[in-house]
Design an enzyme around this catalytic site. Sequence first.
Site, PDB file in Angstrom:
ATOM      1  N   SER A 291       0.828  -1.219   0.022  1.00  0.00           N
ATOM      2  CA  SER A 291      -0.083   0.197   0.018  1.00  0.00           C
ATOM      3  C   SER A 291       0.868   1.141  -0.075  1.00  0.00           C
ATOM      4  O   SER A 291       0.523   2.239  -0.585  1.00  0.00           O
ATOM      5  CB  SER A 291      -0.963  -0.117   1.060  1.00  0.00           C
ATOM      6  OG  SER A 291      -1.819  -1.077   1.123  1.00  0.00           O
ATOM      7  N   HIS A 342       0.487   4.753   4.610  1.00  0.00           N
ATOM      8  CA  HIS A 342       0.035   5.134   3.390  1.00  0.00           C
ATOM      9  C   HIS A 342       0.588   6.737   2.783  1.00  0.00           C
ATOM     10  O   HIS A 342       1.135   6.912   1.720  1.00  0.00           O
ATOM     11  CB  HIS A 342      -1.684   5.178   3.291  1.00  0.00           C
ATOM     12  CG  HIS A 342      -1.891   3.858   3.165  1.00  0.00           C
ATOM     13  ND1 HIS A 342      -3.232   3.680   3.372  1.00  0.00           N
ATOM     14  CD2 HIS A 342      -1.379   2.473   3.313  1.00  0.00           C
ATOM     15  CE1 HIS A 342      -3.584   2.155   3.303  1.00  0.00           C
ATOM     16  NE2 HIS A 342      -2.357   1.715   3.186  1.00  0.00           N
TER      17      HIS A 342
END
Length: 390
Positions: A291, A342
């Site tokens: 991610s 992220h």
Amino acid sequence: MSYHTDYLYWKFIHSMIVDGYRIMHLAEDQQEVWLENIVHKQFPLIRVKRKDIDWSNWLRSDMKQTILQADKIRKMYFRNKFQVLNIYFTSLPPVDSYEPYVNRPVQIENVKTKMYSILFDESHLQDSVQFVTKIIGQNPFGQIKEDYSDYEVGALKSLISQETIAAEKREKQLFNRTKPFFTYFLLVAITFVFILLEMNGGSTNPYVLLYFGAKYNPAILDGEWWRFFTPMFLHIGFLHLFMNGLSLYYLGTAVESIFGRLRFLIIYLFSGFFGTLASFIFSSHLSAGASGAIFGLFGALLYFGIEHKHTFFRTIGPNILALIGVNVVIGFAVPSIDISGHMGGMIGGFLAAGILGLPDTKKRYRMYYLLLTVVITAIALYYGYQFPNI
């Protein structure tokens, strides 16, 4: 037969194209053109109409339809406020009173778009030229002759067509510099690693994840620095793999096509490292997944948006910004998501793209991006090791 008004109509359009506008709609009879430059602060949208207007009723009705159409375009670009320039090129003004409707801003109730309409009246040529020049800040007509031939009008239209085609070709090249390779290679790699995890005890088993290199702060503090890189190849469960694989496929092919193969690979790997580094600082949990690297691809596209604002906001920009917004909201709303990883990945991707730059572009500010990246990385590593989150 005089082609004077026709020539000035096309001359204005050509000047706006040279100034950075793009034809977004050309009527079949070529008597109406919509031009856009979404990054233009004053008039991101210009509508140009060639018509010899007889009555002001038609003018008033057309202005209402134009502002409603412009408001639809405003919504398409997710803009809160919008101002459109609406210019009519006519040989003679309407025979009845028209002055209350033109040469001033107009706005309809409950419509957020504001429109400034101008009647370019050939019978009052100098006044019209001066007024247009005042509104847009430049004279788009240059030296005006007493008359123009059909040939001159045709030549100008041909020039506009050639420049429009050339601009579209350059824009397509921005998104198709190369065919993706490393995107598919990475998809194969993370799938292969996932199979290895499943064959050795399961991808949801924390001991298996730890053995294969998941981010684990105590292990990193003990000298296992490679755990800054290995987590981006590991996934926890099939759904995790599927969602990240799907994102990598769509974002990866886009970024690799824009930046080129080697730049893409460096951006991806550095984003994965930067995401893990952010997670190392802000989260003590065992974590894994691509991610951070995938969010880095968002960061790279944001850098592309800075370098090519007009193209970005007219094409992929609104969708990219919406996807980032949705993912950030989900990241903060779902406790199990490592939002720090992220965000760190997206910052890393933006910085890496800034250092590498786009192919065939000037090396603007690259040293500044490099210096900023070195400073941030050094501070982050120092803080993470000196004040460990365990």
